[in-house]
Design a protein around this motif. Structure first.
Motif, PDB file in Angstrom:
ATOM      1  N   GLU A   1     -21.365 122.025  28.687  1.00  0.00           N
ATOM      2  CA  GLU A   1     -22.641 121.316  28.695  1.00  0.00           C
ATOM      3  C   GLU A   1     -22.425 119.803  28.590  1.00  0.00           C
ATOM      4  O   GLU A   1     -21.462 119.342  27.985  1.00  0.00           O
ATOM      5  N   HIS A   2     -23.361 119.056  29.138  1.00  0.00           N
ATOM      6  CA  HIS A   2     -23.321 117.602  29.030  1.00  0.00           C
ATOM      7  C   HIS A   2     -23.900 117.190  27.684  1.00  0.00           C
ATOM      8  O   HIS A   2     -25.081 117.385  27.419  1.00  0.00           O
ATOM      9  N   VAL A   3     -23.064 116.630  26.837  1.00  0.00           N
ATOM     10  CA  VAL A   3     -23.484 116.107  25.543  1.00  0.00           C
ATOM     11  C   VAL A   3     -22.917 114.702  25.416  1.00  0.00           C
ATOM     12  O   VAL A   3     -21.725 114.488  25.642  1.00  0.00           O
ATOM     13  N   MET A   4     -23.745 113.746  25.052  1.00  0.00           N
ATOM     14  CA  MET A   4     -23.263 112.384  24.887  1.00  0.00           C
ATOM     15  C   MET A   4     -22.501 112.254  23.572  1.00  0.00           C
ATOM     16  O   MET A   4     -22.941 112.748  22.528  1.00  0.00           O
ATOM     17  N   ILE A   5     -21.339 111.629  23.646  1.00  0.00           N
ATOM     18  CA  ILE A   5     -20.497 111.446  22.470  1.00  0.00           C
ATOM     19  C   ILE A   5     -20.021 109.996  22.424  1.00  0.00           C
ATOM     20  O   ILE A   5     -19.989 109.312  23.444  1.00  0.00           O
ATOM     21  N   SER A   6     -19.654 109.550  21.232  1.00  0.00           N
ATOM     22  CA  SER A   6     -19.084 108.210  21.054  1.00  0.00           C
ATOM     23  C   SER A   6     -17.587 108.354  20.834  1.00  0.00           C
ATOM     24  O   SER A   6     -17.151 109.088  19.938  1.00  0.00           O
ATOM     25  N   LEU A   7     -16.800 107.656  21.651  1.00  0.00           N
ATOM     26  CA  LEU A   7     -15.342 107.696  21.560  1.00  0.00           C
ATOM     27  C   LEU A   7     -14.844 106.409  20.913  1.00  0.00           C
ATOM     28  O   LEU A   7     -15.215 105.314  21.336  1.00  0.00           O
ATOM     29  N   ARG A   8     -13.987 106.544  19.903  1.00  0.00           N
ATOM     30  CA  ARG A   8     -13.465 105.356  19.219  1.00  0.00           C
ATOM     31  C   ARG A   8     -11.972 105.527  18.957  1.00  0.00           C
ATOM     32  O   ARG A   8     -11.482 106.640  18.768  1.00  0.00           O
ATOM     33  N   GLY A   9     -11.263 104.412  18.935  1.00  0.00           N
ATOM     34  CA  GLY A   9      -9.831 104.445  18.669  1.00  0.00           C
ATOM     35  C   GLY A   9      -9.245 103.056  18.764  1.00  0.00           C
ATOM     36  O   GLY A   9      -9.941 102.079  19.111  1.00  0.00           O
ATOM     37  N   LYS A  10      -7.959 102.945  18.499  1.00  0.00           N
ATOM     38  CA  LYS A  10      -7.277 101.654  18.501  1.00  0.00           C
ATOM     39  C   LYS A  10      -6.824 101.291  19.912  1.00  0.00           C
ATOM     40  O   LYS A  10      -5.640 101.237  20.227  1.00  0.00           O
ATOM     41  N   HIS A  11      -7.792 101.060  20.771  1.00  0.00           N
ATOM     42  CA  HIS A  11      -7.565 100.664  22.161  1.00  0.00           C
ATOM     43  C   HIS A  11      -8.730  99.768  22.534  1.00  0.00           C
ATOM     44  O   HIS A  11      -9.890 100.064  22.194  1.00  0.00           O
ATOM     45  N   GLU A  12      -8.455  98.692  23.242  1.00  0.00           N
ATOM     46  CA  GLU A  12      -9.513  97.746  23.574  1.00  0.00           C
ATOM     47  C   GLU A  12     -10.632  98.390  24.373  1.00  0.00           C
ATOM     48  O   GLU A  12     -11.787  97.929  24.314  1.00  0.00           O
TER      49      GLU A  12
END
Length: 244
Positions: free
Chosen positions: A126-137
């Motif tokens: 299914e299409h679910v919006m997520i927030s991706l975060r990490g130590k990359h610009e």
């Protein structure tokens, strides 16, 4: 420090099948045939292994997510297979060098793209919006994004371009399951859940993400710094996911 005006919210709908041997290992999309060469239409079609792989719909699904993770949003990969044209759009730009004329995907590239792919698996497709975060610009976030996507889920890391594939996740603080990715139970998850992120990773950083994650839990020692079992691997690239 000035706020970085970028939001890294993106849909996830990649089925677990696209992460398993049938769609990845068996068809050479993740073998040296792909990573050793530039991710361009000419390079893909010129290689017999990747050209054959792209006849499979699940392989094309996988490639769409690889391109989305690796290349920036102004990049597009157009490929013609058996007379049919397919277009794959970039988005996040975690490994833009892979799409250059003489590019390739080294270990850092493989780990960043792998973490992104693992983070975007959805148990139900299914299409679910997520927030991706990490130590990359490319994974910087805004205050608005962090306020809207404030439920930590898990951190993903590994290398799906190796044999055997290395697919790992750790649980965000207070979490016991990852229903979006694993379904009803982490016991049958297509990704190995190795424990809690606070135990196996460094961090959290100011945006809530974890880094330097290990594929095993530390030894249960009475006191002192964390000690990991012999043979534990550490991954420099990791992607933490937050939900609305």
């Amino acid at each position: 420090m000035a706020e970085v005006q970028q939001e890294v919210t993106i849909h996830n709908a990649m089925t677990a099948n696209a992460m398993t041997a049938n769609a990845m290992t068996a068809n050479a999309l993740v073998a040296n045939a792909m990573t050793a060469n530039a991710m361009t239409a000419n390079a893909l079609v010129a290689n017999a292994l990747t050209r054959e792989a792209l006849r499979d719909p699940e392989s094309r699904e996988l490639l769409s997510f690889i391109v989305s993770c690796a290349l920036p949003e102004d990049a597009r990969l157009n490929v013609k297979i058996d007379g049919v044209s397919y277009s794959f759009e970039g988005d996040l730009g975690l490994a833009p060098e892979w799409g250059s004329k003489h590019g390739s995907c080294d270990e850092d590239c493989q780990e960043w793209v792998s973490a992104c792919l693992l983070a975007r698996v959805n148990y139900r497709g299914e299409h679910v919006m997520i927030s991706l975060r990490g130590k990359h610009e490319a994974l910087s976030s805004t205050k608005r994004e962090r306020a809207s996507y404030d439920i930590p889920e898990a951190t993903y890391f590994g290398n799906v371009f190796q044999k055997p594939q290395r697919r790992f996740a750790c649980l965000a603080p207070g979490k016991r399951q990852i229903p979006r990715v694993c379904g009803p139970s982490i016991d049958d998850c297509p990704i190995d859940v190795v424990g809690e992120c606070e135990d196996v990773c460094d961090g959290p950083r100011s945006d809530g993400s974890f880094l330097n994650c290990r594929d095993r839990e530390p030894l249960d020692l009475p006191c002192g710094p964390r000690v990991f079992p012999r043979g534990t691997d550490r991954y420099k690239a990791s992607v933490s996911v937050f939900l609305e």
